[in-house]
Design a protein around this motif. Structure first.
Motif, PDB file in Angstrom:
ATOM      1  N   LEU A   1       0.837  -1.182   0.000  1.00 54.56           N
ATOM      2  CA  LEU A   1       0.000   0.000   0.000  1.00 54.56           C
ATOM      3  C   LEU A   1       0.875   1.235   0.000  1.00 54.56           C
ATOM      4  O   LEU A   1       2.067   1.181   0.357  1.00 54.56           O
ATOM      5  CB  LEU A   1      -0.959   0.014   1.192  1.00 54.56           C
ATOM      6  N   SER A   2       0.296   2.328  -0.423  1.00 54.55           N
ATOM      7  CA  SER A   2       1.033   3.572  -0.504  1.00 54.55           C
ATOM      8  C   SER A   2       0.101   4.720  -0.177  1.00 54.55           C
ATOM      9  O   SER A   2      -1.068   4.513   0.206  1.00 54.55           O
ATOM     10  CB  SER A   2       1.639   3.739  -1.907  1.00 54.55           C
ATOM     11  N   TRP A   3       0.574   5.953  -0.330  1.00 54.21           N
ATOM     12  CA  TRP A   3      -0.239   7.138  -0.089  1.00 54.21           C
ATOM     13  C   TRP A   3       0.299   8.277  -0.936  1.00 54.21           C
ATOM     14  O   TRP A   3       1.459   8.292  -1.362  1.00 54.21           O
ATOM     15  CB  TRP A   3      -0.246   7.509   1.390  1.00 54.21           C
ATOM     16  N   SER A   4      -0.580   9.212  -1.201  1.00 48.22           N
ATOM     17  CA  SER A   4      -0.224  10.349  -2.045  1.00 48.22           C
ATOM     18  C   SER A   4      -1.214  11.482  -1.786  1.00 48.22           C
ATOM     19  O   SER A   4      -2.400  11.232  -1.533  1.00 48.22           O
ATOM     20  CB  SER A   4      -0.265   9.952  -3.525  1.00 48.22           C
ATOM     21  N   ALA A   5      -0.712  12.716  -1.839  1.00 46.58           N
ATOM     22  CA  ALA A   5      -1.597  13.871  -1.641  1.00 46.58           C
ATOM     23  C   ALA A   5      -2.545  14.036  -2.819  1.00 46.58           C
ATOM     24  O   ALA A   5      -3.684  14.483  -2.655  1.00 46.58           O
ATOM     25  CB  ALA A   5      -0.766  15.140  -1.436  1.00 46.58           C
ATOM     26  N   GLN A   6      -2.089  13.683  -4.029  1.00 46.34           N
ATOM     27  CA  GLN A   6      -2.894  13.821  -5.230  1.00 46.34           C
ATOM     28  C   GLN A   6      -3.167  12.438  -5.815  1.00 46.34           C
ATOM     29  O   GLN A   6      -2.411  11.488  -5.589  1.00 46.34           O
ATOM     30  CB  GLN A   6      -2.171  14.691  -6.275  1.00 46.34           C
ATOM     31  N   LEU A   7      -4.256  12.337  -6.587  1.00 44.58           N
ATOM     32  CA  LEU A   7      -4.565  11.080  -7.272  1.00 44.58           C
ATOM     33  C   LEU A   7      -3.459  10.783  -8.286  1.00 44.58           C
ATOM     34  O   LEU A   7      -3.180  11.613  -9.163  1.00 44.58           O
ATOM     35  CB  LEU A   7      -5.921  11.189  -7.980  1.00 44.58           C
ATOM     36  N   PRO A   8      -2.788   9.630  -8.180  1.00 45.13           N
ATOM     37  CA  PRO A   8      -1.670   9.343  -9.095  1.00 45.13           C
ATOM     38  C   PRO A   8      -2.154   9.223 -10.539  1.00 45.13           C
ATOM     39  O   PRO A   8      -3.325   8.924 -10.807  1.00 45.13           O
ATOM     40  CB  PRO A   8      -1.143   8.000  -8.582  1.00 45.13           C
ATOM     41  N   PRO A   9      -1.245   9.447 -11.503  1.00 45.31           N
ATOM     42  CA  PRO A   9      -1.591   9.211 -12.910  1.00 45.31           C
ATOM     43  C   PRO A   9      -1.987   7.751 -13.130  1.00 45.31           C
ATOM     44  O   PRO A   9      -1.619   6.867 -12.353  1.00 45.31           O
ATOM     45  CB  PRO A   9      -0.288   9.557 -13.653  1.00 45.31           C
ATOM     46  N   ALA A  10      -2.722   7.514 -14.202  1.00 46.98           N
ATOM     47  CA  ALA A  10      -3.219   6.168 -14.547  1.00 46.98           C
ATOM     48  C   ALA A  10      -4.226   5.646 -13.533  1.00 46.98           C
ATOM     49  O   ALA A  10      -4.499   4.459 -13.471  1.00 46.98           O
ATOM     50  CB  ALA A  10      -2.072   5.173 -14.702  1.00 46.98           C
ATOM     51  N   ASN A  11      -4.790   6.547 -12.704  1.00 44.56           N
ATOM     52  CA  ASN A  11      -5.849   6.189 -11.753  1.00 44.56           C
ATOM     53  C   ASN A  11      -7.032   7.121 -11.975  1.00 44.56           C
ATOM     54  O   ASN A  11      -6.854   8.316 -12.244  1.00 44.56           O
ATOM     55  CB  ASN A  11      -5.357   6.323 -10.303  1.00 44.56           C
ATOM     56  N   ARG A  12      -8.228   6.574 -11.844  1.00 50.10           N
ATOM     57  CA  ARG A  12      -9.448   7.380 -11.995  1.00 50.10           C
ATOM     58  C   ARG A  12     -10.457   6.953 -10.944  1.00 50.10           C
ATOM     59  O   ARG A  12     -10.695   5.765 -10.760  1.00 50.10           O
ATOM     60  CB  ARG A  12     -10.043   7.200 -13.397  1.00 50.10           C
ATOM     61  N   ILE A  13     -11.033   7.948 -10.237  1.00 51.35           N
ATOM     62  CA  ILE A  13     -12.040   7.647  -9.223  1.00 51.35           C
ATOM     63  C   ILE A  13     -13.326   7.193  -9.915  1.00 51.35           C
ATOM     64  O   ILE A  13     -13.874   7.905 -10.757  1.00 51.35           O
ATOM     65  CB  ILE A  13     -12.321   8.876  -8.343  1.00 51.35           C
ATOM     66  N   SER A  14     -13.783   5.989  -9.580  1.00 49.35           N
ATOM     67  CA  SER A  14     -15.022   5.471 -10.167  1.00 49.35           C
ATOM     68  C   SER A  14     -16.209   5.592  -9.214  1.00 49.35           C
ATOM     69  O   SER A  14     -17.354   5.547  -9.654  1.00 49.35           O
ATOM     70  CB  SER A  14     -14.830   4.000 -10.569  1.00 49.35           C
ATOM     71  N   ALA A  15     -15.940   5.721  -7.930  1.00 48.91           N
ATOM     72  CA  ALA A  15     -17.018   5.891  -6.941  1.00 48.91           C
ATOM     73  C   ALA A  15     -16.407   6.513  -5.692  1.00 48.91           C
ATOM     74  O   ALA A  15     -15.264   6.239  -5.335  1.00 48.91           O
ATOM     75  CB  ALA A  15     -17.672   4.553  -6.607  1.00 48.91           C
ATOM     76  N   GLY A  16     -17.189   7.342  -5.013  1.00 49.20           N
ATOM     77  CA  GLY A  16     -16.695   7.985  -3.804  1.00 49.20           C
ATOM     78  C   GLY A  16     -15.876   9.225  -4.126  1.00 49.20           C
ATOM     79  O   GLY A  16     -15.955   9.791  -5.228  1.00 49.20           O
ATOM     80  N   HIS A  17     -15.051   9.658  -3.160  1.00 45.84           N
ATOM     81  CA  HIS A  17     -14.288  10.888  -3.310  1.00 45.84           C
ATOM     82  C   HIS A  17     -12.867  10.668  -2.803  1.00 45.84           C
ATOM     83  O   HIS A  17     -12.631   9.930  -1.847  1.00 45.84           O
ATOM     84  CB  HIS A  17     -14.931  12.039  -2.529  1.00 45.84           C
ATOM     85  N   TRP A  18     -11.903  11.351  -3.461  1.00 43.61           N
ATOM     86  CA  TRP A  18     -10.524  11.321  -3.015  1.00 43.61           C
ATOM     87  C   TRP A  18     -10.424  12.041  -1.670  1.00 43.61           C
ATOM     88  O   TRP A  18     -11.031  13.092  -1.484  1.00 43.61           O
ATOM     89  CB  TRP A  18      -9.638  11.989  -4.064  1.00 43.61           C
ATOM     90  N   PRO A  19      -9.687  11.488  -0.696  1.00 40.58           N
ATOM     91  CA  PRO A  19      -9.664  12.083   0.642  1.00 40.58           C
ATOM     92  C   PRO A  19      -9.043  13.482   0.641  1.00 40.58           C
ATOM     93  O   PRO A  19      -8.142  13.782  -0.158  1.00 40.58           O
ATOM     94  CB  PRO A  19      -8.821  11.105   1.458  1.00 40.58           C
ATOM     95  N   GLY A  20      -9.523  14.335   1.550  1.00 36.69           N
ATOM     96  CA  GLY A  20      -8.960  15.659   1.706  1.00 36.69           C
ATOM     97  C   GLY A  20      -7.631  15.623   2.433  1.00 36.69           C
ATOM     98  O   GLY A  20      -7.077  14.558   2.736  1.00 36.69           O
ATOM     99  N   ALA A  21      -7.113  16.815   2.747  1.00 35.95           N
ATOM    100  CA  ALA A  21      -5.796  16.899   3.384  1.00 35.95           C
ATOM    101  C   ALA A  21      -5.805  16.353   4.806  1.00 35.95           C
ATOM    102  O   ALA A  21      -4.835  15.729   5.244  1.00 35.95           O
ATOM    103  CB  ALA A  21      -5.307  18.353   3.371  1.00 35.95           C
ATOM    104  N   GLU A  22      -6.880  16.562   5.553  1.00 35.62           N
ATOM    105  CA  GLU A  22      -6.944  16.140   6.960  1.00 35.62           C
ATOM    106  C   GLU A  22      -8.278  15.439   7.224  1.00 35.62           C
ATOM    107  O   GLU A  22      -9.173  15.993   7.871  1.00 35.62           O
ATOM    108  CB  GLU A  22      -6.790  17.354   7.881  1.00 35.62           C
ATOM    109  N   PRO A  23      -8.480  14.198   6.745  1.00 37.87           N
ATOM    110  CA  PRO A  23      -9.739  13.507   7.021  1.00 37.87           C
ATOM    111  C   PRO A  23      -9.847  13.159   8.498  1.00 37.87           C
ATOM    112  O   PRO A  23      -8.844  12.937   9.188  1.00 37.87           O
ATOM    113  CB  PRO A  23      -9.651  12.249   6.154  1.00 37.87           C
ATOM    114  N   ALA A  24     -11.083  13.138   9.009  1.00 37.48           N
ATOM    115  CA  ALA A  24     -11.312  12.875  10.438  1.00 37.48           C
ATOM    116  C   ALA A  24     -10.871  11.471  10.819  1.00 37.48           C
ATOM    117  O   ALA A  24     -10.392  11.246  11.934  1.00 37.48           O
ATOM    118  CB  ALA A  24     -12.790  13.083  10.761  1.00 37.48           C
TER     119      ALA A  24
END
Length: 831
Positions: A571-594
């Motif tokens: 697993l990994s993490w990134s502030a922005q959605l990496p290239p070659a990835n597309r959100i199909s459902a839901g939302h990309w997390p914000g900077a400080e999720p609860a």
């Protein structure tokens, strides 16, 4: 028997007499082209499949096999040997390796002396040179660079692996591993006998046992058929080409689809030409059939006579097509086999014979409807100038071409959903051409009389032959759409495919990069002239629970989910959605999720049956993470980027134990300078994928060559469609010209009338085909080939469509030139 033989003889004489008819020659040429196009692509696809199968076999070390949590039964190996197959047993498991005070966790592959059955081990000796490719003998072990560095070892020194003292026989550079680019733990290869003697494979061990087989394709297929009938051992699953490297398989799959669809469009073009030729042939046969009906010929005998006549025509044409397809495929394969790493062997004849059967199905499906109508001519029609058909269920025969086309699409595409979509698209093109033409003809009928008699007469002639005009426009519109797809859109899609792998695509991957090494690593790469550097954190963990339930207690519908859950995950993490990835459902997390937020790949979602809001518990080192599924992603695994099934939000991930994974581009001439980088940071593992990129680029070029070859056949098929469509109304146009000449029309006026008629017909086809071509190209690029950045050739398509108007007009004028110069009395005598 004598009755049938007389029918066969009569049919042979009839086809010999009628061979001079242009519609029969067009029909024969269309059938030949269909066999050549389908047969050539089928043979080449089988050759490419062989290349994929051989490459996959080298990646997995065998042609096929089975893996399980227990040692496969001896009967499986005995059956393989009875079939003449070579066999190999191996077992993989994690264990600790020790050297002095140093230790490291390694992934061990314990193999017998016959491993690998396909491919080879790549080893480096103490002098830095290749050290053979044989499996380790008892008492020796091969370690990769990471393990040797972590244990501060040199080749020849002792090491403890699983509690047993062994000597490092060589440095392991690469082994057949199913095509995995990234190994999370250092790799080791030891003798299977050593692992068995030390009790590392006994009950309770975490070993995965494999039985691999290799040999002739027929014997492998027979063994798999036998093995599938046996009960699988615990946690058993099959090993085969599908375990090969995903990126390579995706490229081959896409290449095969390109070839199949281009051949399919060429075959359908031939089918349209066959249908138009059969329509005209049936029209010419009407008086003869009426006479035969008048003298008492039954419908079944008439149908048999027509069918046998077509058979006499089709048999030599199909044989010639099979021979041409086989020779063409052999020539192309011998040129391309070297690029695929295959010996230039002869391809089998079976695919060409199968193509002949498909072409005959096209012939039968597209010729039967107009010929079936002849059986409904009343005997009294011999005394009439016009033929009237009796209605009946025979009208349903016009559904046969649609059924044949759908079956052909399904057979070529191999996917019923894709076949249905493509069939509906082509039907929509034909329907659009029909509706647009019908609308234009209705408007023409309502036009008031004007001063331009030539133009008005040309338009009215088109409207007066409403049925023929609709058939011509539909055939030309569908044919032009297929030609535009093949000539402009398919090359554009190939160019889009090329741009997915630009010249500076990252060709090196780096594992085990530490936090304190990143800055120095980046500076060294910059000095070496590297570019496109991209780094991402990499944490190794394990899925523990879903919604509070341990994964061991959950029954998943996907049989592979349990195996996935038992394995380590990246697993990994990134502030922005990496290239070659597309959100199909839901939302990309914000900077400080609860709470911890997790983005999951769609394949994981389907495998584990996840929903948005589900809670996953992950074990990463000593840390436990409870994360909510906040989004699902569609990941393009065909891209040569670092992709992950799980992406955690950055705020809750930075404290997890991790290393870094990096990718960069370095010109091949500078690759030798990386040795200095390894001396400075010896813990790194460098993975060169240049050869893989070169193979895929070469594959794209081969597909482009094959598509261009098929395009030549398709242009011939398109010319046949155009000639057949324009000739469909030749008799009616000739009769009308005779009347106009009798009424005093000059040759120039007749040419003006014909120019107006054909220009309008071409304009209708150009408008419908240009729009349909771009819509179909967009759908193919996005839905079928999944090209992310799609660029279609709008201007060339529009320009070519306008050029088609000019070509249709000129060919129409050439076709009517003889009519315009013939004296009126001679024309009237012919009617």
């Amino acid at each position: 028997m004598s009755r049938w033989w007389s029918l066969v003889t009569l049919a042979r004489r009839q086809i010999r007499r009628e061979w001079r008819l242009p519609e029969l020659r067009t029909l024969a040429a269309s059938l030949w082209l269909a066999v050549v196009a389908l047969g050539t692509v089928a043979s080449l696809s089988q050759g490419v499949s062989r290349g994929l199968g051989a490459g996959a076999a080298r990646l997995i070390g065998a042609d096929a096999g089975m893996a399980a949590a227990v040692d496969p039964p001896a009967s499986w190996e005995a059956q393989a040997q009875r079939l003449g197959l070579r066999t190999s047993r191996s077992a993989s498991f994690p264990t600790m390796a020790f050297a002095g005070d140093d230790s490291v966790l390694v992934d061990v592959n314990a193999v017998d002396a016959d491993y690998p059955l396909r491919g080879s081990l790549q080893l480096i000796g103490a002098d830095g040179r290749p050290a053979g490719h044989l499996a380790p003998t008892p008492g020796r072990v091969y370690l990769d660079h990471r393990a040797i560095h972590a244990l501060a070892l040199r080749i020849g020194q002792p090491v403890q692996v699983g509690g047993q003292s062994l000597h490092v026989g060589a440095e392991l550079l690469r082994e057949p591993d199913g095509g995995s680019l990234f190994a999370l733990a250092p790799q080791a290869v030891m003798a299977l006998a050593d692992a068995q003697s030390e009790g590392l494979l006994g009950p309770g061990s975490r070993a995965s046992h494999r039985l691999l087989v290799a040999g002739p394709a027929a014997a492998v297929k027979a063994w798999l058929a036998w093995a599938h009938a046996q009960p699988l051992p615990m946690d058993g699953h099959w090993v085969g080409p599908e375990q090969a490297q995903d990126r390579m398989r995706a490229a081959f799959d896409r290449a095969g689809l390109f070839l199949q669809l281009t051949a399919l469009l060429a075959a359908l073009l031939c089918g349209v030409a066959i249908a138009l030729s059969a329509q005209r042939y049936a029209s010419r046969k009407q008086p003869e059939v009426a006479l035969l009906r008048a003298i008492g010929t039954s419908r079944w005998k008439l149908a048999a006579l027509l069918g046998l006549s077509l058979a006499w025509l089709a048999l030599p044409v199909v044989l010639a097509g099979v021979a041409a397809a086989w020779l063409a495929s052999q020539a192309i394969w011998h040129l391309l086999a070297g690029r695929l790493g295959q010996p230039p062997e002869w391809l089998p004849l079976a695919p060409c014979l199968a193509a002949a059967v498909m072409a005959l199905a096209v012939l039968a499906g597209f010729t039967w409807p107009p010929l079936a109508r002849l059986g409904r001519i009343a005997p009294a029609a011999v005394f009439r100038d016009s033929i009237r058909y009796r209605g009946g269920l025979a009208e349903l025969a016009y559904l046969l071409p649609a059924a044949v086309a759908l079956g052909l699409i399904w057979y070529q595409a191999g996917q019923w959903l894709l076949a249905l979509k493509l069939a509906l698209s082509l039907t929509a093109v034909a329907l659009a051409s029909w509706l647009v033409t019908a609308g234009v003809l209705s408007v023409i009928r309502r036009l008031p009389a004007g001063r331009h008699a030539t133009w008005r007469l040309g338009l009215q002639q088109l409207a007066r032959r409403r049925r023929l005009s609709l058939i011509q426009a539909t055939a030309l519109g569908t044919g032009l759409t297929a030609l535009l797809l093949l000539g402009l859109v398919a090359p554009a899609l190939l160019d889009n495919w090329r741009t997915e792998l630009p010249a500076q695509t990252p060709n090196w991957f780096v594992l085990n990069l530490q936090d304190d090494q990143r800055q120095a690593f980046a500076q060294t790469l910059q000095q070496l002239g590297a570019s496109q550097l991209n780094t991402m954190p990499l944490a190794v963990g394990k899925l523990i629970a879903i919604n509070g339930r341990p994964v061991e207690q959950i029954h998943f519908q996907d049989p592979g989910a349990q195996q996935r859950a038992s394995q380590q995950l990246r697993l990994s993490w990134s502030a922005q959605l990496p290239p070659a990835n597309r959100i199909s459902a839901g939302h990309w997390p914000g900077a400080e999720p609860a709470e911890a937020d997790l983005s999951v790949d769609q394949s994981w979602q389907q495998s584990f049956g996840l929903k948005l809001g589900d809670q996953l518990r992950l074990q990463v080192g000593e840390a436990t993470v409870d994360a909510r599924v906040g989004s699902f992603r569609q990941v393009d695994w065909r891209s040569f980027r670092v992709n992950f099934f799980l992406l955690l939000d950055q705020a809750h991930a930075t404290r997890l134990p991790h290393t870094w994974i990096a990718s960069f581009y370095l010109p091949r001439a500078q690759a030798d300078r990386l040795a200095g980088l390894l001396q400075q940071q010896a813990n790194l593992s460098l993975i060169d994928i240049s050869s893989l990129l070169d193979q895929i680029r070469s594959l794209v070029e081969q597909v482009a060559l094959a598509v261009r070859a098929i395009l030549l056949l398709s242009l011939l098929a398109g010319a046949l469609v155009l000639a057949s469509a324009l000739a469909a109304s030749h008799q009616e146009r000739q009769h009308e010209a005779a009347l106009l000449r009798t009424l005093g029309a000059s040759s120039n006026q007749l040419r003006g009338v014909a120019a107006c008629e054909f220009a309008l017909l071409g304009l209708i086809c150009a408008i419908t085909s240009a729009g349909a071509c771009m819509l179909a190209g967009h759908w193919l690029g996005r839905s079928v080939f999944r090209i992310e950045h799609l660029r279609l050739p709008w201007l060339p398509v529009i320009a070519t469509s306008m050029l088609a108007v000019l070509i249709v007009t000129l060919l129409g004028l050439v076709g009517t030139r003889k009519v315009a110069k013939t004296p009126p009395m001679q024309l009237l005598r012919q009617h």
